[in-house]
Structures are given as structure tokens and as C-alpha cells.
Design an enzyme around this catalytic site. Structure first.
Site, mmCIF file in Angstrom:
data_model
loop_
_atom_site.group_PDB
_atom_site.id
_atom_site.type_symbol
_atom_site.label_atom_id
_atom_site.label_comp_id
_atom_site.label_asym_id
_atom_site.label_seq_id
_atom_site.Cartn_x
_atom_site.Cartn_y
_atom_site.Cartn_z
ATOM 1 N N LYS A 1 -11.090 1.334 -15.737
ATOM 2 C CA LYS A 1 -11.756 0.098 -15.305
ATOM 3 C C LYS A 1 -12.182 -0.765 -16.504
ATOM 4 O O LYS A 1 -12.147 -1.987 -16.432
ATOM 5 C CB LYS A 1 -12.941 0.425 -14.397
ATOM 6 C CG LYS A 1 -12.530 1.090 -13.072
ATOM 7 C CD LYS A 1 -11.554 0.227 -12.269
ATOM 8 C CE LYS A 1 -11.303 0.787 -10.866
ATOM 9 N NZ LYS A 1 -10.381 -0.055 -10.077
ATOM 10 N N TYR B 1 -11.658 7.252 -14.674
ATOM 11 C CA TYR B 1 -11.928 6.039 -13.881
ATOM 12 C C TYR B 1 -12.598 4.975 -14.758
ATOM 13 O O TYR B 1 -12.216 3.805 -14.737
ATOM 14 C CB TYR B 1 -12.825 6.420 -12.701
ATOM 15 C CG TYR B 1 -13.050 5.321 -11.687
ATOM 16 C CD1 TYR B 1 -12.063 4.997 -10.753
ATOM 17 C CD2 TYR B 1 -14.243 4.607 -11.637
ATOM 18 C CE1 TYR B 1 -12.270 3.997 -9.806
ATOM 19 C CE2 TYR B 1 -14.465 3.615 -10.696
ATOM 20 C CZ TYR B 1 -13.472 3.321 -9.782
ATOM 21 O OH TYR B 1 -13.679 2.333 -8.845
ATOM 22 N N THR C 1 -16.193 1.877 1.697
ATOM 23 C CA THR C 1 -14.741 1.971 1.904
ATOM 24 C C THR C 1 -14.341 3.449 1.916
ATOM 25 O O THR C 1 -15.194 4.326 1.925
ATOM 26 C CB THR C 1 -13.992 1.284 0.742
ATOM 27 O OG1 THR C 1 -14.171 2.090 -0.440
ATOM 28 C CG2 THR C 1 -14.487 -0.130 0.481
ATOM 29 N N ASP D 1 0.846 -1.198 0.000
ATOM 30 C CA ASP D 1 0.000 0.000 0.000
ATOM 31 C C ASP D 1 0.879 1.245 0.000
ATOM 32 O O ASP D 1 2.008 1.227 0.494
ATOM 33 C CB ASP D 1 -0.924 0.011 1.218
ATOM 34 C CG ASP D 1 -2.210 0.793 0.945
ATOM 35 O OD1 ASP D 1 -3.261 0.141 0.768
ATOM 36 O OD2 ASP D 1 -2.158 2.041 0.894
HETATM 37 P P1 NAI Z 1 -10.006 2.351 -0.334
HETATM 38 O O1 NAI Z 1 -9.617 3.769 -0.583
HETATM 39 O O2 NAI Z 1 -10.619 2.027 0.976
HETATM 40 O O3 NAI Z 1 -8.773 1.386 -0.598
HETATM 41 C C1 NAI Z 1 -7.881 1.592 -1.671
HETATM 42 C C2 NAI Z 1 -6.464 1.286 -1.192
HETATM 43 O O4 NAI Z 1 -5.546 1.513 -2.277
HETATM 44 C C3 NAI Z 1 -6.036 2.216 -0.053
HETATM 45 O O5 NAI Z 1 -5.468 1.467 1.007
HETATM 46 C C4 NAI Z 1 -5.020 3.140 -0.714
HETATM 47 O O6 NAI Z 1 -4.049 3.639 0.187
HETATM 48 C C5 NAI Z 1 -4.422 2.215 -1.766
HETATM 49 N N1 NAI Z 1 -3.734 2.948 -2.847
HETATM 50 C C6 NAI Z 1 -4.136 4.083 -3.474
HETATM 51 N N2 NAI Z 1 -3.210 4.462 -4.374
HETATM 52 C C7 NAI Z 1 -2.220 3.531 -4.335
HETATM 53 C C8 NAI Z 1 -1.000 3.371 -5.045
HETATM 54 N N3 NAI Z 1 -0.595 4.267 -5.971
HETATM 55 N N4 NAI Z 1 -0.221 2.307 -4.754
HETATM 56 C C9 NAI Z 1 -0.604 1.422 -3.797
HETATM 57 N N5 NAI Z 1 -1.731 1.527 -3.083
HETATM 58 C C10 NAI Z 1 -2.545 2.568 -3.362
HETATM 59 O O7 NAI Z 1 -11.015 1.987 -1.516
HETATM 60 P P2 NAI Z 1 -11.626 0.577 -2.004
HETATM 61 O O8 NAI Z 1 -13.022 0.867 -2.370
HETATM 62 O O9 NAI Z 1 -11.325 -0.497 -1.062
HETATM 63 O O10 NAI Z 1 -10.825 0.373 -3.364
HETATM 64 C C11 NAI Z 1 -10.303 -0.872 -3.768
HETATM 65 C C12 NAI Z 1 -10.610 -1.080 -5.233
HETATM 66 O O11 NAI Z 1 -12.025 -1.243 -5.401
HETATM 67 C C13 NAI Z 1 -10.217 0.092 -6.140
HETATM 68 O O12 NAI Z 1 -9.595 -0.426 -7.301
HETATM 69 C C14 NAI Z 1 -11.554 0.722 -6.482
HETATM 70 O O13 NAI Z 1 -11.507 1.405 -7.714
HETATM 71 C C15 NAI Z 1 -12.446 -0.493 -6.518
HETATM 72 N N6 NAI Z 1 -13.881 -0.261 -6.428
HETATM 73 C C16 NAI Z 1 -14.418 0.313 -5.308
HETATM 74 C C17 NAI Z 1 -15.778 0.526 -5.211
HETATM 75 C C18 NAI Z 1 -16.405 1.153 -4.024
HETATM 76 O O14 NAI Z 1 -17.603 1.502 -4.081
HETATM 77 N N7 NAI Z 1 -15.712 1.299 -2.910
HETATM 78 C C19 NAI Z 1 -16.677 0.147 -6.326
HETATM 79 C C20 NAI Z 1 -16.004 -0.465 -7.439
HETATM 80 C C21 NAI Z 1 -14.657 -0.661 -7.473
#
Ligand code: NAI
Length: 279
Positions: free
Chosen positions: A161, A157, A193, A37
Site C-alpha cells: 500500500k 500489505y 467489506t 474480478d
Molecule cells: P473485498 O474483498 O470486499 O473486495 C475486493 C475485491 O477484489 C473482491 O471482489 C475480490 O474478488 C477481488 N480480487 C481479489 N483478488 C483479485 C485478483 N487477483 N484479481 C482481481 N480481483 C481480485 O474488499 P474491499 O475492502 O472492498 O477491498 C477493496 C480495496 O480496498 C482493496 O485494495 C483493499 O486493500 C482496500 N482497503 C480496504 C479496507 C477495508 O477496511 N475494507 C481498508 C483500506 C483499504
């Protein structure tokens, strides 16, 4: 894939949200964890939490948008645990606005870098060794429902995706009949999240580009509300875990959007017009 105990999983974006949820589920199944992360404090507390539960875990500060950083992650995982059996290319950020917004190309670099190139770097850094060790293994890439249905005002985005769905589909076709590697793509609707606060991790030189406009703030508030009412990350993680066990490719935790996907396919085949993702 059915054997998890004592094997190793690498989870990008594993310090928060969906990534942390799947890390917990895989740890419950007895896997060693490598959590990657960019957010150092969140990474430290995630690692401390898993250690307190007796999980074998390595935290690796990583920027998935940097190919060298992802290669270093692969080296660190190999040095600590050896062969990798599950790779969850999940780190992601939501940012940017309408496609005609001027002067925001840096935001496109950021979003495509993390959300799309990050997945490709992960596949390339880990995939060949996962195939070479020959044991059942899985790569799961996190896309979104925005990777299957077009989402206005989230141009970069959506493009990223769609790309994640495409790279996952091609990788699956290239590997499933001839190798030990199974591929899945995760396309959730909204999940509760920290994704609406993605700009906590925006690179320093782009901060000014994310400075809020009135329209931008309204969009962000709307997304924040949808995310807050979303599915629990643990529930998504359980569905991903079942897909790994069952070797299923498309993982859609929100089946209510299935009809829109069918309608989109019909419009494409009919040479019709485009309709947005109706949330
Ligand atoms: P989140 O923000 O809680 O978790 C994302 C994680 O990725 C965080 O720990 C962040 O520090 C890390 N991160 C960000 N940039 C980074 C980088 N350059 N290198 C390494 N780590 C990095 O958000 P969530 O929702 O858990 O996101 C996870 C995945 O789910 C993402 O790909 C997001 O696009 C996808 N997603 C989320 C949805 C939602 O409603 N929460 C819906 C559809 C997809």
C-alpha cells in the site's frame, strides 16, 4: 472530470465491497461499467444486478496480478465500449503476518502481486490510451491508511500500500500539468467489506501458507471486528466520486487519522523513531 453520462469506467475488484460501491455510484452517473474480478460467481451476480437496473455492463474475469490478464481486460473494454474515462485500480487482498514469520514468501508474492503490481499493470494497460483520447479522465488507485502509517503484523500489505501511494504520487506529478488525466489515491481506514476473507481468492498453491496459527486467527478476528464496524462502501464511493469531480489527489474518508499522519511527517523530518498506526 465532470461529464460521466455515456462514458466508460473500468473497476477492478468490482464484484464486492468498495469496488462494487463505486461501480454503483458511477452507474448512477450514467457510466457504462466494465467490472473485472477474479471471483467468478460474485462477478456474475454483480453483472446480473447491474443489468437488472438497466446499466450497460461488461464482466471480465481477471487476475490483476497477471499482466496478460490485465492487458486482455483492456482489450475487452475497448472492444465493447471504446475509450475509457475512469479506471479504478481497486482489487486487493489482505494476507500474511509479521515480517519475521518464516517461509511465507509466497504470501508476499500474492499480496504484492495483487495489491501493488495489479495497480501498476492497470496503469500501464489503460493509462496511455486514456491520455491519447484527450478527454477528461481519471485513474483512482486504492491504497489504505496502511499506505500512510506503518501497520505491524501486516508487513506485505503495508509495503504494497505504501507502493500504491508512491506510484500514484509519481503518476500524478508526471501527468497533471500536461495531460487530460487526473490521478487520485484512496486511503481508507476500515470499511465494511469482505477484505477479512481475502483468502477466498488465494492461489491454490499457497493455500497451505494461510493455514491458521493461533496468533494468525486472533489477528484475523481482530481485523474482522474492525472491518465489521467500518464505514459503508457506498459512503466511501461517494467520497471517491466527489474527489474525481473535484480532481483531488488524496482521498482520506477517515479524517480522524490525519493527526497521526502529521506526527509521522514530523518524526521523519526530526530523524525520530517510528510509531504504529493507532487504530
Ligand atoms: P473485498 O474483498 O470486499 O473486495 C475486493 C475485491 O477484489 C473482491 O471482489 C475480490 O474478488 C477481488 N480480487 C481479489 N483478488 C483479485 C485478483 N487477483 N484479481 C482481481 N480481483 C481480485 O474488499 P474491499 O475492502 O472492498 O477491498 C477493496 C480495496 O480496498 C482493496 O485494495 C483493499 O486493500 C482496500 N482497503 C480496504 C479496507 C477495508 O477496511 N475494507 C481498508 C483500506 C483499504
Amino acid at each position: 472530470m465532470r461529464e460521466f453520462n455515456g462514458k466508460t469506467a473500468v473497476i477492478t475488484g468490482g464484484a464486492s465491497g468498495i469496488g462494487h460501491g463505486l461501480a454503483s455510484r458511477l452507474a448512477q452517473a450514467g457510466m457504462n461499467l466494465v467490472i473485472a474480478d477474479i471471483e467468478h460467481s460474485a462477478l456474475e451476480s454483480a453483472v446480473e444486478g447491474f443489468e437488472a437496473d438497466g446499466v450497460s455492463v461488461l464482466g471480465v474475469p481477471t487476475d490483476v496480478a497477471d499482466n496478460d490478464s490485465v492487458k486482455a481486460l483492456a482489450g475487452a473494454a475497448d472492444e465493447r465500449f471504446g475509450d475509457v474515462h475512469v479506471l479504478f485500480n481497486n482489487a486487493g487482498v489482505a494476507g500474511g503476518g509479521p515480517i519475521l514469520e518464516p517461509d511465507d514468501i509466497g504470501v508476499w508474492d500474492w499480496v504484492l502481486g495483487v495489491d501493488l503490481l495489479g495497480v501498476i499493470y492497470g496503469i500501464k494497460a489503460f493509462g496511455p490510451a486514456m491520455v491519447a483520447h484527450g478527454e477528461p479522465c481519471a485513474i483512482v488507485n486504492t491504497a489504505s491508511m496502511a499506505g500512510l502509517l506503518p501497520t505491524p503484523s501486516l508487513g506485505a500489505y503495508t509495503v504494497a500500500k505504501y507502493g500504491v501511494v508512491a506510484v500514484s504520487e509519481v503518476l500524478s506529478l508526471e501527468t497533471r500539468e500536461t495531460t487530460n488525466l487526473r490521478v487520485s489515491v484512496l486511503c481508507p481506514g476500515f470499511v465494511h467489506t469482505r477484505i477479512a476473507d481475502s483468502d477466498r481468492n488465494i492461489p491454490e498453491h499457497l493455500v497451505s501458507l494461510e493455514e491458521p496459527t493461533v496468533e494468525g486467527e486472533l489477528r484475523r478476528e481482530a481485523v474482522r471486528d474492525l472491518v465489521a464496524s467500518g464505514m459503508a462502501p457506498g459512503e466511501v464511493a461517494q467520497k471517491v466520486f466527489e474527489a474525481i469531480v473535484d480532481e483531488r489527489f488524496y482521498v482520506l474518508p477517515h479524517p480522524q487519522f490525519g493527526e497521526q499522519i502529521v506526527a509521522r511527517a514530523q518524526q521523519i523530518a526530526a530523524g525520530g523513531s517510528v510509531a504504529p498506526w493507532e487504530i
